[in-house]
Design an enzyme around this catalytic site. Structure first.
Site, PDB file in Angstrom:
ATOM      1  N   GLU A  67       0.795  -1.177  -0.085  1.00  0.00           N
ATOM      2  CA  GLU A  67       0.008  -0.044  -0.008  1.00  0.00           C
ATOM      3  C   GLU A  67       0.877   1.193  -0.040  1.00  0.00           C
ATOM      4  OE1 GLU A  67      -2.911  -0.483  -0.742  1.00  0.00           O
ATOM      5  OE2 GLU A  67      -3.120  -2.785  -0.167  1.00  0.00           O
ATOM      6  N   GLU A  74      -0.600  -0.630 -10.088  1.00  0.00           N
ATOM      7  CA  GLU A  74       0.005  -1.812  -9.480  1.00  0.00           C
ATOM      8  C   GLU A  74       1.472  -1.993  -9.610  1.00  0.00           C
ATOM      9  OE1 GLU A  74      -2.560  -3.328  -7.684  1.00  0.00           O
ATOM     10  OE2 GLU A  74      -1.448  -5.035  -7.070  1.00  0.00           O
TER      11      GLU A  74
END
Lengths: 506, 506
Positions: free
Chosen positions: B268, B297
Site C-alpha cells: 500500500e 499496481e
C-alpha cells in the site's frame, strides 16, 4: 390532461429532496469530523475546498425553486398527518428564510467570516485585540444587515437569536439575565466568604489510557450506543451526527487534569444521546432534527451537571474511580471529591467556569452583542467594556486580551446570538430534571445505583422523539407544565451549593 | 455582440467544473475510507444512501451538457499547452464514454450489482457457487451489453479492459500469458523438486503494537509522507487518496503472521507514494490522476516485491526486526528469513499466492472472463472449469467453492477486466525496476543501506509526475525504451529464485 398528484406522492417528492440535501450536509459533517480527528496536516487546504463545494451544492439544492413550489403546494394540502404538516411548515419557513439572503450578501459574509477568523487567530498570537477589531466591526455591520434581511419586530438581536433558538427574544433573555443577576450574585457572595475546597488531587498524574477507559465506561453506563457511535480524540471535544445511527463524540485528555476528559465525556454524551434518540424515520426532515441549540445544550448540561456533578452519581462511580487511580484518590473521601468537582470560583475563561459563575460569562457576552447590534456599543471600545464587565460581575481583573475579549471563536465565525443558548441550556436542564424527578418515582435512587435507563427513557419520550415538532418554549411548557423559569435553576443551585458550602449553617 | 471567450478563460471554466466533480468524488472517498475504518456498525445503512446521493450528484455534474460543449470548444483551441490539450482530450473521451451509457442500463447494472454482491455473500456463507451462479449469469449478460455500448473492434473483452487499462487488449494479454505459461511453468516445476524452506517462525506470536510500529517505520523509510497521509487498520488493506496531500493507507495485523502487516504496509505504501507524487496543481484533471490500474499496481509491486522481498532490503532492516522480535527471530539467520518470505508454492487463494504462482491465478481468471464474454464458456459450468484450471496449472485440488470460484469479490462488483492489471503491474514493475537500476548508478547500494530517496526520485520523475499524460504503453516505452515485455519479469524471477532454490547447481 394533467392528473393532480396525491398528497402522499407530493410528500414523497418532498422527502426525497430533503433527504438528498441531508445526505450532502451529513457528508460535510463526516469531512468535518475527519478534519478534527484524523486529517493529516497537509490535507487541510484541499479539505477546505471540498467542504466549500459540498456546501454550495447543499445550498443550491435547498434554494431550488421546485422545492419551494412543492412546499407551497403541500402547505395547501389538508390530508397530511400532523407530523407531515409540521415538517412541511418548518421546511417552508427554512426555505423562505434561506431565500431572503441575496447571493451578494452570502458571498460578502463568507469572505468576511474567513478574514475575521484569520484575524482572530493572528490577534490571539499577538495577544492584541486591535488586530481583530476592524474585522469584528465589519462583521457587526454585516450582522446588522442580516438582521434587517431576516426582519424583526422588537430588537434587531431577535432576528439573530431566532437562528439558534426559535421563539427566543431579547425580552425573554433580559428577564432571565435580570434574575441571574439578582439571585445568583448574592449566592456567589455567600460562597466567596467560605473556604475554598481542596482540589489539588484532581491535578495529579492521571495516565491517558486509564482515563480513556474510564470515560468509555461512563458513556456506556449513560446508555450511549457504541453500536451507533464512537469516541475519538480531538483538540476541542464535540458531538457530530451523520444520522441517528451514527452519532460520534470526541474528548481530550489532559494527564494533569482528570476533569477535562470526565466532563467532556458526560457533556458530549448528553448531546449524543439526544441525537441518537431523534426519530430515524424522519431523517432529513425537521422532525428528525434537534429542537434548538438551547434544548440541545439542556441535554448535555442535564447529564453533565444535574447528573454528573451530583453526589448520587459519584456515590456509584467513585469507588471504581478510586480503584483505577489508587495512589491519587484512595486517601480522598467521596465528600472531598464531590466538593472539589463543584468548586465555585470566579475566573477569566468561560469554558473553564463552574456552573454558577458560567452564566455571568454568558450574560456579559449577551449584553455586548445586544449593544453592538443596536449601536449602543462600538467594537473599538470592546476591550475596555469587556474588562469592566469582568470586574463588575466576576471581580476578576483581565490581564490580557487572550484571557479576555479574544477568548471565544464565536464572533470570528459570525455567530452572534449563540452564547445565550448555553445559559438557556442550563436553565432548561434544571427545569426538565426537576420535572423528571417529580414524574418518575425512584429516579434518583436509580441514578444513585448507576442505572440511567429510567432517566434516558424519560428524556427519549419527552424530548428526543419530538425533534423540531415543538419549539423549545412549547416543549418546555408541554413537558414541565410551565414556560422556562429561572427559579428551577436557582432552587437547584441553592440546594446543591447551600449543602456544599454549608450556607445555612453560618 | 458576443465576445468570444479566450482559451485561458474557457480552460479556467473547465478546470472549475472538473474540480467541483473531484471534490464530490473525493468526499465519497472520505466516506468510503471512514466506512472501512471507523464507521459504527449501525451507521452502514445511512452511509450507503449518502454515498449513493454523492455518486448521483457527481454523475450528473459530469454528464452535464454544458461541460460537453465546453470540452468540444476547447478541443478546437490550438493555443493551449500540451498538458492542457491532453487534459481536455482525455476529459472529452471520458465524457463521451460516460454519455454512451443509457440511464436505464446504468440503473439495471446498479441493481444487478447490488443483487450479485449479496448473492455472493450468501453463496460464501453456504459455500455453494450455485447460489451465486444465476446472478453471475445476469452480470455476464450485462457486461456483454456494456461491451457493445462501449464498442470494440477486436474481442468484446477489449472494451471492458480498456476501462482499467487504456490501450490494453486481448491480443496483448494473450501474448503475455502465453509467455507466462511457457516460461514460468518450467521454473515452477524446477522449484517443486527442491526442499520447502522453513517458514514456521513467521507464524510465531508477533505482538500487535510492535508490528504496528515496525510497519510505520518501514513506510517512513520508503518516503511516505505522514504529513500528507496516515495509516489505520481495516479488514482489507487499501490505499485511498482525497488529493495528493491526503493519501491514506490501511493495514491489518495478524499476531500469528508477521507477513500480513509487513507486505500490506509496503504494497500500500507503493500505491500511496504514487498518489502523493501526482501533480497537485492538476487536481481534478486527468493529468492529476494515475495512468492506469496496471501502472498503479506496478508501483505497489515494485516496492513490495522488487524492493521489499529482496535480500538487499532485508540486509538493512532485518537486524532491526530481530531486535524487536528477539525471541522469534534472533536464532533465524537472514538467509533463512529471506528464503521464507520468498517461498514459492502453488496454493488455492490468489491473495495469498507468492509472486510467481500468482500469475496463474490471474491467468485462470483472465481465460474465464474472456470465455464468458465471447460465449465460449457458460457460468453454469464455471465451478468445474475453475477446478480443472487449478488442477492443470497449479496442481492443486480445489476442496470447496469458498477456496475456489467464490474467493474473489470482483465479479460480484461487475469488475470484469480488472484481474489482468494485477499481472501487468508485476511485469511493468520488473521492467521499470530494471531500467531504474541501469539508469541510476549505485541504486541497489542505496537500497541496501536503507536509502530509498534515489529510487523514489526516479519514480517521481519518470512515472508519478505525468499522471495520465501517457497511457501505460506509452509510459513504458518512454521510460524503458521498449513496450511491455515479459522477459524482464522472467529474468528477474530466474535470477532471484534460481539463487534461492540453487537451481543452477543441481
Amino acid at each position: 390532461m394533467t392528473v393532480q398528484k396525491t398528497s402522499a406522492d407530493l410528500y414523497q417528492d418532498y422527502v426525497e429532496k430533503m433527504q438528498k440535501i441531508a445526505d450532502v450536509r451529513n457528508a460535510m459533517s463526516v469531512l468535518g469530523w475527519d478534519q478534527e480527528t484524523y486529517l493529516p496536516p497537509a490535507g487541510a487546504t484541499f479539505r477546505g475546498r471540498q467542504l466549500t463545494t459540498l456546501s454550495t451544492i447543499a445550498h443550491e439544492l435547498f434554494a431550488d425553486e421546485s422545492l419551494g413550489g412543492l412546499l407551497r403546494e403541500l402547505g395547501n394540502r389538508t390530508d397530511l398527518s400532523a407530523i407531515q404538516q409540521k415538517n412541511v411548515a418548518l421546511s417552508l419557513e427554512d426555505y423562505e428564510k434561506n431565500r431572503k439572503y441575496p447571493a451578494a450578501f452570502v458571498a460578502e459574509m463568507s469572505s468576511a467570516t474567513n478574514a475575521a477568523y484569520h484575524a482572530w487567530i493572528k490577534a490571539r498570537k499577538e495577544n492584541n485585540f486591535a488586530v481583530f477589531e476592524p474585522l469584528l466591526a465589519k462583521m457587526v455591520d454585516l450582522k446588522k444587515r442580516e438582521a434587517d434581511i431576516l426582519g424583526y419586530t422588537g430588537h434587531p438581536y431577535d432576528a439573530l437569536l431566532n437562528e439558534y433558538e426559535r421563539g427566543a427574544d431579547v425580552q425573554m433573555l433580559d428577564t432571565i439575565f435580570r434574575d441571574v443577576k439578582n439571585s445568583l450574585l448574592p449566592l456567589l457572595q455567600q460562597i466567596a466568604l467560605r473556604d475554598v475546597p481542596d482540589r489539588k488531587f484532581l491535578a495529579r498524574h492521571y495516565p491517558k489510557d486509564q482515563q480513556w477507559e474510564f470515560g468509555l465506561g461512563i458513556l456506556r453506563s449513560m446508555g450511549y450506543d457504541f453500536n451507533a457511535g464512537r469516541q475519538d480524540v480531538s483538540e476541542h471535544p464535540f458531538t457530530t451526527s451523520f444520522n441517528p445511527r451514527d452519532v460520534r463524540v470526541t474528548t481530550r485528555i489532559d494527564e494533569q487534569d482528570l476533569g477535562n476528559m470526565t466532563w467532556s465525556c458526560i457533556h458530549e454524551g448528553g448531546h449524543a444521546l439526544y441525537e441518537q434518540g431523534l426519530p430515524a424515520e424522519e431523517y432529513g426532515l425537521p422532525c428528525g432534527e434537534a429542537a434548538s441549540l438551547g434544548i440541545h445544550e439542556s441535554q448535555s448540561r442535564l447529564w453533565e451537571n444535574n447528573v454528573g456533578r451530583s453526589l448520587i452519581f459519584w456515590q456509584h462511580h467513585y469507588g471504581n474511580l478510586q480503584g483505577i487511580f489508587r495512589s491519587n484518590l484512595l486517601a480522598v473521601p467521596l465528600q472531598n471529591f464531590y466538593k472539589a468537582i463543584n468548586l465555585v470560583q470566579p475566573s477569566l475563561i468561560r469554558t473553564e467556569a463552574d456552573e454558577l459563575t458560567y452564566h455571568f460569562h454568558v450574560m456579559i457576552r449577551y449584553e455586548i452583542e445586544k449593544g453592538l447590534l443596536d449601536g449602543s456599543l462600538q467594537t473599538k471600545d470592546l476591550r475596555d467594556i469587556w474588562n469592566q464587565y469582568y470586574l463588575d460581575y466576576l471581580q476578576v481583573k483581565v490581564p490580557d486580551d487572550l484571557r479576555g475579549v479574544l477568548q471565544d471563536i464565536h464572533w470570528s465565525h459570525g455567530s452572534f446570538g449563540y452564547f445565550p443558548t448555553y445559559s438557556l441550556g442550563s436553565f432548561y436542564a434544571a427545569q426538565l430534571y426537576n420535572t423528571a424527578v417529580k414524574q418518575v418515582p425512584g429516579l434518583e435512587n436509580a441514578i444513585a445505583s448507576g442505572n440511567y435507563n429510567t432517566l434516558l427513557e424519560w428524556l427519549r419520550n419527552n424530548i428526543h422523539r419530538y425533534g423540531r415538532f415543538y419549539t423549545s418554549n412549547e416543549l418546555c411548557e408541554k413537558v414541565t407544565g410551565e414556560k422556562l423559569s429561572f427559579k428551577h435553576f436557582l432552587a437547584y443551585a441553592e440546594k446543591k451549593y447551600g449543602g456544599i458550602y454549608e450556607l445555612n449553617e453560618q
